[in-house]
Design a protein around this motif. Structure first.
Motif, short mmCIF file in Angstrom:
data_model
loop_
_atom_site.label_atom_id
_atom_site.label_comp_id
_atom_site.label_asym_id
_atom_site.label_seq_id
_atom_site.Cartn_x
_atom_site.Cartn_y
_atom_site.Cartn_z
N ILE A 211 1.02 -1.15 0.08
CA ILE A 211 0.11 0.06 0.29
C ILE A 211 1.21 1.37 0.03
O ILE A 211 2.00 0.93 1.04
N ARG A 212 0.57 2.49 -0.48
CA ARG A 212 1.59 3.53 -0.91
C ARG A 212 0.10 4.47 -0.55
O ARG A 212 -0.96 4.17 -0.86
N ALA A 213 0.69 5.95 -0.03
CA ALA A 213 0.21 6.89 -0.11
C ALA A 213 -1.16 7.43 -1.59
O ALA A 213 -0.63 7.12 -2.61
N GLY A 214 -1.73 7.49 -1.36
CA GLY A 214 -3.32 7.94 -2.28
C GLY A 214 -3.91 6.95 -2.89
O GLY A 214 -4.77 6.75 -3.23
N ASP A 215 -3.50 5.48 -2.06
CA ASP A 215 -4.27 4.76 -2.22
C ASP A 215 -5.89 4.52 -1.72
O ASP A 215 -6.00 4.69 -0.39
N VAL A 216 -7.48 3.77 -2.30
CA VAL A 216 -8.23 3.48 -2.22
C VAL A 216 -8.16 2.01 -1.75
O VAL A 216 -8.18 1.26 -2.53
N LEU A 217 -8.34 1.56 -0.45
CA LEU A 217 -8.60 0.56 0.21
C LEU A 217 -9.80 -0.10 -0.11
O LEU A 217 -11.11 0.78 0.37
N VAL A 218 -10.35 -0.89 0.17
CA VAL A 218 -11.16 -1.49 -0.04
C VAL A 218 -11.42 -3.14 0.84
O VAL A 218 -10.24 -3.95 0.86
N ALA A 219 -12.93 -2.89 1.81
CA ALA A 219 -12.86 -4.60 3.27
C ALA A 219 -14.25 -4.83 2.99
O ALA A 219 -15.17 -3.49 1.96
N HIS A 220 -14.96 -5.27 4.05
CA HIS A 220 -16.33 -5.29 3.83
C HIS A 220 -16.44 -5.49 5.47
O HIS A 220 -15.74 -6.20 5.86
N LEU A 221 -17.98 -5.24 5.64
CA LEU A 221 -18.80 -5.36 6.60
C LEU A 221 -19.03 -6.95 7.01
O LEU A 221 -20.56 -7.10 7.99
N GLY A 222 -18.51 -7.90 6.20
CA GLY A 222 -19.02 -9.16 6.37
C GLY A 222 -18.81 -9.95 5.45
O GLY A 222 -19.78 -9.76 4.48
N ILE A 223 -18.62 -10.55 5.27
CA ILE A 223 -17.91 -11.93 4.08
C ILE A 223 -18.94 -13.35 4.42
O ILE A 223 -18.47 -14.04 4.90
N TRP A 224 -19.93 -13.48 3.29
CA TRP A 224 -19.92 -15.44 3.72
C TRP A 224 -19.61 -16.57 3.43
O TRP A 224 -19.56 -17.62 4.37
N SER A 225 -18.62 -15.95 2.59
CA SER A 225 -17.87 -17.43 2.26
C SER A 225 -16.44 -17.08 3.00
O SER A 225 -15.35 -18.78 2.88
N ARG A 226 -16.00 -16.41 4.04
CA ARG A 226 -14.94 -16.65 4.77
C ARG A 226 -15.16 -16.83 5.99
O ARG A 226 -15.39 -16.65 7.17
N GLN A 227 -13.81 -17.60 6.12
CA GLN A 227 -14.54 -18.63 7.73
C GLN A 227 -14.13 -17.93 8.71
O GLN A 227 -14.17 -17.97 9.70
#
Length: 266
Positions: A211-227
């Motif tokens: 990750i570098r300065a200026g990057d937009v990061l994405v995650a989720h508030l809950g993923i069904w497939s991830r244990q």
């Protein structure tokens, strides 16, 4: 004397009002290497943990809202979650649309129409066609619901589910005032990848490295497939690790290209 006292009181009040503004400006100026953390909705199972981590570290993020199925059979924008969204809005986070039924783009059709596949709602899993006007309505519904829940208006930014766009989709969205937000390659934080092949430690190490300065990061508030839940296992050390590298966190309202749209109310 009375007039002099009133004058001094007004001066002191004015100076007091300038202090928070000056502090805010100083804090903004200090953030010279920002990254833009964003979350899409999901089953909301980690939403309380995400909020706690952001509060603990004073981090502001940008949330993209869709009406997604939750762990208890409700939806991410129902009455149960309205207080959660209201609290995030009061904290100063930024918000955008993720389409109401989480419609993933499949193809452009003649006349500007779109072939999409919603993962939520009454037509979940079934391919459907949306006119440009219908796609605009899909973008507008989360904004309307957000205003009902929080008393605030979200910005004129959206994220297409899966980040999948096309010329026709972007044209349709722009015609009704929406600007698309993707993410940087290194900003894909991997919380929707299978845990057995992409363990949390691996995802964290990769993010801290790339990750570098200026990057937009994405995650989720809950993923069904991830244990193995990504948050807070990765989120908290990611925040502290990036800060240790001299990076800071800002909402998309402060983004040099996307900020104007993120600040425009829908």
């Amino acid at each position: 004397m009375r007039r002099g006292s009133d004058w001094r009181a007004l001066l002191l009040a004015g100076l007091a009002g300038l202090v928070p503004a000056a502090l805010s400006a100083a804090e903004g100026a200090a953030c010279t290497k920002p990254v833009y953390l964003s979350f899409d909705t999901g089953h909301m199972g980690v939403a309380p943990l995400v909020a706690q981590v952001l509060q603990r570290h004073g981090v502001k993020a940008t949330f993209f809202l869709a009406n997604e199925r939750t762990l208890n059979g409700g939806s991410s924008l129902d009455a149960q979650w309205a207080p959660w969204w209201r609290e995030r809005a009061a904290e100063g986070h930024a918000f955008g649309s993720h389409t109401w039924d989480h419609d993933s783009w499949l193809a452009d059709l003649p006349g500007g129409a779109l072939r999409v596949k919603p993962s939520q709602g009454p037509q979940a899993g079934r391919v459907r066609m949306l006119s440009p006007e219908a796609y605009c309505a899909e973008l507008a519904r989360p904004a309307e619901r957000f205003a009902e829940m929080t008393g605030q208006r979200m910005g004129a930014i959206f994220r297409a589910p899966g980040g999948k766009t096309s010329p026709a989709l972007l044209k349709a969205a722009a015609a009704c005032g929406w600007q698309h937000v993707g993410w940087a390659p290194a900003g894909f934080l991997g919380d929707e990848l299978p845990s057995d092949r992409y363990p949390n430690a691996q995802l964290l190490a990769r993010a801290l490295r790339d990750i570098r300065a200026g990057d937009v990061l994405v995650a989720h508030l809950g993923i069904w497939s991830r244990q193995d839940a990504w948050a807070p296992a990765v989120l908290e050390p990611l925040i502290t690790g990036l800060q240790a590298r001299g990076l800071c966190f800002a909402t998309l309202r402060e983004h040099p290209q996307l900020g104007a749209a993120a600040r425009t109310p829908k």
